[in-house]
Motif scaffolding. Structure first.
Motif, short mmCIF file in Angstrom:
data_model
loop_
_atom_site.label_atom_id
_atom_site.label_comp_id
_atom_site.label_asym_id
_atom_site.label_seq_id
_atom_site.Cartn_x
_atom_site.Cartn_y
_atom_site.Cartn_z
N PHE A 198 -18.03 -20.00 -7.76
CA PHE A 198 -17.40 -19.21 -8.82
C PHE A 198 -17.93 -19.73 -10.15
CE2 PHE A 198 -14.64 -22.73 -7.70
CZ PHE A 198 -14.29 -23.28 -8.92
N PRO A 199 -17.83 -18.94 -11.21
CA PRO A 199 -18.40 -19.33 -12.50
C PRO A 199 -17.85 -20.65 -13.02
CG PRO A 199 -17.80 -17.01 -12.51
CD PRO A 199 -17.25 -17.59 -11.24
N ARG A 200 -18.74 -21.47 -13.50
CA ARG A 200 -18.44 -22.77 -14.14
C ARG A 200 -17.67 -23.72 -13.22
NH1 ARG A 200 -18.53 -23.41 -19.85
NH2 ARG A 200 -16.63 -24.59 -19.50
N ALA A 201 -17.93 -23.65 -11.95
CA ALA A 201 -17.25 -24.50 -10.97
C ALA A 201 -17.48 -25.98 -11.27
CB ALA A 201 -17.74 -24.17 -9.56
N GLU A 202 -18.63 -26.30 -11.80
CA GLU A 202 -18.96 -27.71 -12.07
C GLU A 202 -18.05 -28.34 -13.12
OE1 GLU A 202 -21.02 -25.26 -15.06
OE2 GLU A 202 -20.88 -25.10 -12.89
N ALA A 203 -17.41 -27.53 -13.94
CA ALA A 203 -16.54 -28.05 -15.01
C ALA A 203 -15.07 -28.15 -14.60
CB ALA A 203 -16.66 -27.15 -16.24
N VAL A 204 -14.73 -27.73 -13.40
CA VAL A 204 -13.34 -27.68 -12.97
C VAL A 204 -12.81 -29.06 -12.61
CG1 VAL A 204 -11.80 -26.81 -11.16
CG2 VAL A 204 -13.49 -25.31 -12.17
N LYS A 205 -11.66 -29.39 -13.18
CA LYS A 205 -11.01 -30.67 -12.89
C LYS A 205 -9.88 -30.50 -11.89
CE LYS A 205 -12.27 -32.60 -17.27
NZ LYS A 205 -11.89 -33.01 -18.59
N ASP A 206 -9.23 -29.34 -11.90
CA ASP A 206 -8.11 -29.07 -11.00
C ASP A 206 -8.38 -27.73 -10.32
OD1 ASP A 206 -5.71 -28.33 -9.77
OD2 ASP A 206 -4.47 -29.19 -11.36
#
Length: 85
Positions: free
Chosen positions: A32-40
């Motif tokens: 999904f978009p910007r998955a690398e930035a997800v913390k939770d």
């Protein structure tokens, strides 16, 4: 929870249609978009469902008249079971 029962039912109904096994697996895989930035991941998933399921105008005109993001997140945690990662 500060969300009115009728609004909780509306959220539950709209979100249930989008909370599919395929979508859950897509999020587990980070597809999904910007998955690398997800913390939770669970929070991201339930808020993405919320944003996809419910018109922003309804959220602003109805929910934000008496609640805020923390109240909405509590309702979303009640509706969307956690992803098994």
């Amino acid at each position: 929870m500060k969300i009115k029962p009728e609004h909780l039912d509306t959220l539950r109904q709209h979100i249930a249609a989008l909370d599919t096994p395929e979508r859950r697996e897509q999020y587990r895989k980070g597809d999904f978009p910007r998955a690398e930035a997800v913390k939770d991941l669970n929070k991201r998933y339930r808020w993405d469902l919320f944003n996809a399921a419910v018109p922003a105008k309804w959220v602003c005109d109805v929910l934000y008249k008496y609640s805020h993001d923390e109240h909405i997140d509590t309702a979303l945690r009640n509706i969307v079971k956690p992803l098994e990662v």
